[in-house]
Motif scaffolding. Structure first.
Motif, mmCIF file in Angstrom:
data_model
loop_
_atom_site.group_PDB
_atom_site.id
_atom_site.type_symbol
_atom_site.label_atom_id
_atom_site.label_comp_id
_atom_site.label_asym_id
_atom_site.label_seq_id
_atom_site.Cartn_x
_atom_site.Cartn_y
_atom_site.Cartn_z
ATOM 1 N N SER A 2 0.836 -1.189 0.000
ATOM 2 C CA SER A 2 0.000 0.000 0.000
ATOM 3 C C SER A 2 0.878 1.248 0.000
ATOM 4 O O SER A 2 2.003 1.232 0.522
ATOM 5 C CB SER A 2 -0.912 -0.004 1.226
ATOM 6 O OG SER A 2 -0.147 -0.028 2.416
ATOM 7 N N PRO A 3 0.375 2.340 -0.562
ATOM 8 C CA PRO A 3 1.166 3.567 -0.609
ATOM 9 C C PRO A 3 1.533 4.041 0.793
ATOM 10 O O PRO A 3 0.748 3.927 1.740
ATOM 11 C CB PRO A 3 0.244 4.551 -1.318
ATOM 12 C CG PRO A 3 -0.726 3.696 -2.072
ATOM 13 C CD PRO A 3 -0.920 2.464 -1.245
ATOM 14 N N TYR A 4 2.730 4.585 0.913
ATOM 15 C CA TYR A 4 3.222 5.111 2.192
ATOM 16 C C TYR A 4 2.844 6.575 2.301
ATOM 17 O O TYR A 4 3.129 7.373 1.402
ATOM 18 C CB TYR A 4 4.730 4.933 2.284
ATOM 19 C CG TYR A 4 5.373 5.655 3.438
ATOM 20 C CD1 TYR A 4 5.152 5.247 4.756
ATOM 21 C CD2 TYR A 4 6.195 6.758 3.221
ATOM 22 C CE1 TYR A 4 5.737 5.917 5.819
ATOM 23 C CE2 TYR A 4 6.786 7.435 4.277
ATOM 24 C CZ TYR A 4 6.556 7.008 5.576
ATOM 25 O OH TYR A 4 7.139 7.667 6.633
ATOM 26 N N ASP A 5 2.224 6.950 3.385
ATOM 27 C CA ASP A 5 1.781 8.322 3.602
ATOM 28 C C ASP A 5 2.582 8.932 4.753
ATOM 29 O O ASP A 5 2.277 8.683 5.926
ATOM 30 C CB ASP A 5 0.290 8.351 3.923
ATOM 31 C CG ASP A 5 -0.227 9.770 4.135
ATOM 32 O OD1 ASP A 5 0.529 10.719 3.849
ATOM 33 O OD2 ASP A 5 -1.374 9.910 4.593
ATOM 34 N N PRO A 6 3.614 9.736 4.460
ATOM 35 C CA PRO A 6 4.421 10.317 5.538
ATOM 36 C C PRO A 6 3.616 11.174 6.499
ATOM 37 O O PRO A 6 3.964 11.279 7.684
ATOM 38 C CB PRO A 6 5.455 11.160 4.783
ATOM 39 C CG PRO A 6 5.489 10.593 3.402
ATOM 40 C CD PRO A 6 4.094 10.106 3.135
ATOM 41 N N SER A 7 2.554 11.802 6.019
ATOM 42 C CA SER A 7 1.770 12.683 6.880
ATOM 43 C C SER A 7 1.009 11.927 7.956
ATOM 44 O O SER A 7 0.471 12.529 8.890
ATOM 45 C CB SER A 7 0.793 13.501 6.044
ATOM 46 O OG SER A 7 -0.175 12.658 5.425
ATOM 47 N N ALA A 8 0.978 10.606 7.839
ATOM 48 C CA ALA A 8 0.289 9.804 8.847
ATOM 49 C C ALA A 8 1.108 9.660 10.132
ATOM 50 O O ALA A 8 0.606 9.140 11.129
ATOM 51 C CB ALA A 8 -0.047 8.426 8.286
ATOM 52 N N TYR A 9 2.359 10.095 10.074
ATOM 53 C CA TYR A 9 3.241 9.959 11.227
ATOM 54 C C TYR A 9 3.703 11.341 11.671
ATOM 55 O O TYR A 9 3.954 12.218 10.848
ATOM 56 C CB TYR A 9 4.457 9.095 10.863
ATOM 57 C CG TYR A 9 4.080 7.718 10.388
ATOM 58 C CD1 TYR A 9 3.914 6.664 11.276
ATOM 59 C CD2 TYR A 9 3.877 7.470 9.031
ATOM 60 C CE1 TYR A 9 3.557 5.399 10.838
ATOM 61 C CE2 TYR A 9 3.520 6.209 8.572
ATOM 62 C CZ TYR A 9 3.357 5.182 9.485
ATOM 63 O OH TYR A 9 3.004 3.930 9.046
ATOM 64 N N PRO A 10 3.827 11.550 12.986
ATOM 65 C CA PRO A 10 4.257 12.868 13.471
ATOM 66 C C PRO A 10 5.717 13.134 13.113
ATOM 67 O O PRO A 10 6.563 12.238 13.204
ATOM 68 C CB PRO A 10 4.064 12.766 14.996
ATOM 69 C CG PRO A 10 4.132 11.299 15.286
ATOM 70 C CD PRO A 10 3.537 10.616 14.090
#
Length: 248
Positions: A2-10
């Motif tokens: 699945s695509p990695y979403d950097p904004s999902a992590y602080p």
């Protein structure tokens, strides 16, 4: 995948802090800088800074070392080598509340070098000095607040690393010039451990430990008295038998 979403992590920042130790006036001293900006403006702190986006941790530590002291780091696998300071990674500190600005993880490094020059301030520091580690680690009070951030803990860990490593390695020679006397090496052990050592027993141990010291040729009277033989660090990294720290 699945695509990695950097904004999902602080987000968080990474810094390097340097525990720079040397022996001055027969005392183990550390380099500290007075912070010129918030947070902890006006407090003493260990030198260091943020890791840049294009450098790894070792490069960041070496850069900060050069900026703060003018020293270059040599290979940590070669304790006592000339023309540089011993630099090794110490530990990582990641308490979420260690920096009031944001989440900051610090990778601390230990630096050992002989006869370091007067420090110069840089970055967000407005002054710098060498201070005895016993003074820096003393219990703080309102009249004499301790080091900024969690730097007292980092300094204590660095000092203990140095104290323990000179028991079983030749790292004590990193505090000495390229050619030194047994007496000068003994004073390094006394300063780092904070104890007095018997000169004759110490001489017998260090000269009898295979690969620890080798004659450098010549003598010196720079410590006064009769000429003393000069030595340099041998090829051994580990000491067998070890130089056990006296119980206090």
């Amino acid at each position: 995948m699945s695509p990695y979403d950097p904004s999902a992590y602080p987000p968080f920042a990474v810094t390097v802090d340097l525990v720079v130790l040397t022996v001055r006036r027969h005392a183990l001293c550390a380099l500290v800088v007075r912070r010129g900006e918030q947070p902890f403006q006006g407090r003493w702190a260990l030198p260091g800074g943020f890791v840049r986006g294009d450098e790894d941790l070792a490069a960041a530590a070496a850069r900060e070392l050069s900026e703060e002291t003018g020293l270059c780091a040599h290979d940590p696998a070669e304790p006592g080598a000339g023309n540089g300071a011993h630099l090794e990674q110490l530990a990582t500190y990641g308490d979420p509340k260690r920096d009031p600005r944001m989440r900051v993880v610090s990778v601390a490094h230990l630096v050992l070098a002989p006869d370091l020059p007067a420090p110069r301030a840089g970055g967000d520091a407005n002054s710098a000095r060498w201070a005895p580690v016993d003074e820096l680690l003393a219990v703080e009070d309102e009249a004499a607040p301790g080091l900024a951030f969690d730097h007292a803990r980092i300094l204590a860990d660095g000092v203990e690393r140095a104290r323990s490593k000179i028991e079983y390695s030749s790292l004590a020679t990193a505090f000495c010039p390229p050619a030194f006397t047994v007496g000068e090496l003994r004073r390094v052990y006394e300063a780092v451990w904070g104890v007095a050592l018997d000169p004759r027993n110490f001489h017998r141990k260090v000269t009898g430990t295979p690969g620890f010291l080798v004659p450098a040729g010549g003598t010196t009277t720079r410590q006064g008295g009769r000429p003393a033989q000069l030595f340099r660090a041998g090829g051994a990294n580990l000491l067998n038998p070890p130089m056990l720290r006296p119980e206090i």
